[in-house]
Design an enzyme around this catalytic site. Structure first.
Site, PDB file in Angstrom:
ATOM      1  N   LYS A  71       0.802  -1.232   0.000  1.00 32.47           N
ATOM      2  CA  LYS A  71       0.000   0.000   0.000  1.00 32.47           C
ATOM      3  C   LYS A  71       0.834   1.281   0.000  1.00 32.47           C
ATOM      4  O   LYS A  71       0.405   2.300  -0.519  1.00 32.47           O
ATOM      5  CB  LYS A  71      -0.957   0.011   1.197  1.00 32.47           C
ATOM      6  CG  LYS A  71      -2.173  -0.884   1.013  1.00 32.47           C
ATOM      7  CD  LYS A  71      -3.108  -0.727   2.206  1.00 32.47           C
ATOM      8  CE  LYS A  71      -4.478  -1.294   1.912  1.00 32.47           C
ATOM      9  NZ  LYS A  71      -5.467  -0.944   2.934  1.00 32.47           N
ATOM     10  N   ASP A 107     -10.507   3.642   1.244  1.00 34.35           N
ATOM     11  CA  ASP A 107     -10.828   3.225   2.622  1.00 34.35           C
ATOM     12  C   ASP A 107     -11.489   4.357   3.413  1.00 34.35           C
ATOM     13  O   ASP A 107     -12.324   4.113   4.280  1.00 34.35           O
ATOM     14  CB  ASP A 107      -9.559   2.787   3.371  1.00 34.35           C
ATOM     15  CG  ASP A 107      -9.137   1.368   3.000  1.00 34.35           C
ATOM     16  OD1 ASP A 107      -9.997   0.579   2.570  1.00 34.35           O
ATOM     17  OD2 ASP A 107      -7.936   1.056   3.136  1.00 34.35           O
TER      18      ASP A 107
HETATM   19  P1  NAP Z   1      -1.822  -2.777  11.128  1.00 36.36           P
HETATM   20  O1  NAP Z   1      -1.277  -1.717  10.244  1.00 36.36           O
HETATM   21  O2  NAP Z   1      -1.017  -3.982  11.433  1.00 36.36           O
HETATM   22  O3  NAP Z   1      -2.211  -2.047  12.533  1.00 36.36           O
HETATM   23  C1  NAP Z   1      -2.682  -2.770  13.640  1.00 36.36           C
HETATM   24  C2  NAP Z   1      -2.636  -1.877  14.881  1.00 36.36           C
HETATM   25  O4  NAP Z   1      -3.143  -2.625  15.990  1.00 36.36           O
HETATM   26  C3  NAP Z   1      -1.236  -1.425  15.276  1.00 36.36           C
HETATM   27  O5  NAP Z   1      -1.320  -0.129  15.799  1.00 36.36           O
HETATM   28  C4  NAP Z   1      -0.866  -2.438  16.361  1.00 36.36           C
HETATM   29  O6  NAP Z   1       0.100  -1.953  17.257  1.00 36.36           O
HETATM   30  C5  NAP Z   1      -2.195  -2.565  17.069  1.00 36.36           C
HETATM   31  N1  NAP Z   1      -2.287  -3.779  17.868  1.00 36.36           N
HETATM   32  C6  NAP Z   1      -2.203  -5.063  17.443  1.00 36.36           C
HETATM   33  N2  NAP Z   1      -2.338  -5.903  18.483  1.00 36.36           N
HETATM   34  C7  NAP Z   1      -2.502  -5.131  19.588  1.00 36.36           C
HETATM   35  C8  NAP Z   1      -2.683  -5.406  20.974  1.00 36.36           C
HETATM   36  N3  NAP Z   1      -2.738  -6.665  21.450  1.00 36.36           N
HETATM   37  N4  NAP Z   1      -2.830  -4.365  21.825  1.00 36.36           N
HETATM   38  C9  NAP Z   1      -2.790  -3.088  21.375  1.00 36.36           C
HETATM   39  N5  NAP Z   1      -2.621  -2.753  20.075  1.00 36.36           N
HETATM   40  C10 NAP Z   1      -2.474  -3.760  19.200  1.00 36.36           C
HETATM   41  O7  NAP Z   1      -3.213  -3.330  10.571  1.00 36.36           O
HETATM   42  P2  NAP Z   1      -4.330  -2.518   9.753  1.00 36.36           P
HETATM   43  O8  NAP Z   1      -4.106  -2.705   8.310  1.00 36.36           O
HETATM   44  O9  NAP Z   1      -4.384  -1.137  10.314  1.00 36.36           O
HETATM   45  O10 NAP Z   1      -5.652  -3.354  10.122  1.00 36.36           O
HETATM   46  C11 NAP Z   1      -6.130  -3.359  11.449  1.00 36.36           C
HETATM   47  C12 NAP Z   1      -7.476  -4.081  11.543  1.00 36.36           C
HETATM   48  O11 NAP Z   1      -8.450  -3.405  10.757  1.00 36.36           O
HETATM   49  C13 NAP Z   1      -7.431  -5.533  11.028  1.00 36.36           C
HETATM   50  O12 NAP Z   1      -8.251  -6.315  11.847  1.00 36.36           O
HETATM   51  C14 NAP Z   1      -8.018  -5.408   9.627  1.00 36.36           C
HETATM   52  O13 NAP Z   1      -8.632  -6.606   9.205  1.00 36.36           O
HETATM   53  C15 NAP Z   1      -9.047  -4.300   9.830  1.00 36.36           C
HETATM   54  N6  NAP Z   1      -9.336  -3.573   8.592  1.00 36.36           N
HETATM   55  C16 NAP Z   1     -10.606  -3.592   8.127  1.00 36.36           C
HETATM   56  C17 NAP Z   1     -10.922  -2.906   6.970  1.00 36.36           C
HETATM   57  C18 NAP Z   1     -12.331  -2.923   6.449  1.00 36.36           C
HETATM   58  O14 NAP Z   1     -12.557  -2.596   5.283  1.00 36.36           O
HETATM   59  N7  NAP Z   1     -13.300  -3.262   7.262  1.00 36.36           N
HETATM   60  C19 NAP Z   1      -9.924  -2.191   6.289  1.00 36.36           C
HETATM   61  C20 NAP Z   1      -8.632  -2.172   6.808  1.00 36.36           C
HETATM   62  C21 NAP Z   1      -8.340  -2.890   7.964  1.00 36.36           C
HETATM   63  P3  NAP Z   1       1.652  -2.450  17.144  1.00 36.36           P
HETATM   64  O15 NAP Z   1       2.165  -1.846  15.862  1.00 36.36           O
HETATM   65  O16 NAP Z   1       2.280  -1.928  18.340  1.00 36.36           O
HETATM   66  O17 NAP Z   1       1.602  -3.948  17.044  1.00 36.36           O
END
Ligand code: NAP
Length: 293
Positions: A71, A107
């Site tokens: 991305k 998004d």
């Molecule tokens: P990402 O870039 O990996 O970000 C995940 C975030 O969650 C990071 O800030 C991470 O912190 C934090 N995190 C993970 N485990 C944690 C914990 N146990 N405690 C506290 N913070 C925690 O992922 P993303 O692309 O943003 O996606 C995140 C979520 O949104 C996923 O579940 C994805 O499926 C969903 N999503 C949905 C859509 C939709 O269209 N509905 C679109 C995009 C994403 P650290 O970096 O410190 O690990």
């Protein structure tokens, strides 16, 4: 769907790509519209990204979506990047222009779609849990909605500060808080968005916020979980019990795909067909009301 010599190509790139629901959703829409297109998954390794983009031009791919890990890294390979994608710092949709490939980020509109008619967003306070890629689109979405205060809580102080610094061109847009402070912030919030993967399958018994904290949610508050599998995370179940309006990530997923499809096909996307294709494919019940279009 019949593939002919005239069939036009669309697709999604990522690594891995096998988990992507986009081919299911987009091919359902294409079939419904009766168009001679097909939408394919392409697993592209990071080191092959540039070659793949050049190859897409050669085979006249009409447009494509981008998922992890491309991305951000695709951005220097594009001839044009929309203002929204620049703000988010990531591209999820690419389309052809006479000059080359142009990128945008759908998004943001996908995130906003279920919120925009729910209330007047001026004077509202938002808490975003997590500071990853999706959180960036949520910040821009909340800015576009006109939310007054955008608070972000995250667990790693260094990453949290980097996130805050990335909005340096927008002083005051985002306030950051250590993860532990989410409990004291929550009672003041009109919207709480979980952008962490906490609560997704298979770890469905986890929640980013303790039950004791959820009970402090304000009356009329909205709990929004970007997770769509399961359809109702523990976070949403608990917020619902407290009387909050709840939203999962399914409509965001459908809406971001629909906006991309409309850009490529230049016709309205069948939102209800796209949503139904995912619900039946994953067995996901819909907790937002069915989309109309
Ligand atoms: P990402 O870039 O990996 O970000 C995940 C975030 O969650 C990071 O800030 C991470 O912190 C934090 N995190 C993970 N485990 C944690 C914990 N146990 N405690 C506290 N913070 C925690 O992922 P993303 O692309 O943003 O996606 C995140 C979520 O949104 C996923 O579940 C994805 O499926 C969903 N999503 C949905 C859509 C939709 O269209 N509905 C679109 C995009 C994403 P650290 O970096 O410190 O690990």
């Amino acid at each position: 769907m019949q593939i002919t010599g005239k069939t036009k190509l669309l697709g999604v790139i990522g690594d891995p790509i096998a988990h992507s629901l986009s081919p299911v959703m987009h091919n359902a829409a294409i079939t419904h519209l009766g168009l001679d297109y097909i939408y394919l998954p392409f697993q592209i390794k990071p080191e092959d990204l540039q070659t793949a983009i050049e190859g897409f031009r050669a085979i006249n791919l009409q447009g494509f979506n981008i998922t992890i890990p491309h991305k951000q890294t695709i951005m220097p390979l594009l001839t044009e990047i929309s203002a929204t994608a620049q703000l988010v710092g990531a591209v999820n949709t690419v389309y052809q222009t006479p000059q080359g490939w142009a990128g945008t980020n759908t998004d943001v509109q996908g995130f906003i779609a279920p919120l925009k008619n729910l209330r007047d967003w001026r004077k509202t306070q938002v808490l975003i849990l997590g500071y990853g890629g999706a959180a960036r689109a949520v910040v821009v979405g909340c800015q576009q909605l006109g939310c007054q205060e955008i608070h972000v809580a995250g667990r790693n102080p260094e990453k949290l500060r980097d996130f805050w610094q990335s909005w340096a061109n927008f002083p005051g847009l985002v306030s950051i808080h250590p993860w532990e402070q989410r409990a004291s912030l929550l009672p003041h919030m009109d919207l709480v968005v979980n952008t962490t993967p906490i609560g997704t399958t298979p770890d469905v018994h986890a929640s980013p916020v303790d039950l004791s904290v959820i009970t402090a949610l304000k009356s009329g508050a909205i709990a929004y979980d970007l997770i769509y599998n399961p359809a109702k995370t523990l976070f949403l179940q608990q917020a619902e019990q407290k009387g909050a309006i709840i939203l999962n990530g399914l409509e965001m997923l459908v809406q971001q795909g629909a906006i991309a499809l409309e850009m490529w096909l230049n016709c309205p996307a069948p939102l209800a067909v796209m949503q139904k294709s995912l619900s039946s494919y994953q067995g996901l019940p819909t907790i937002v009301k069915p989309l109309q279009k």
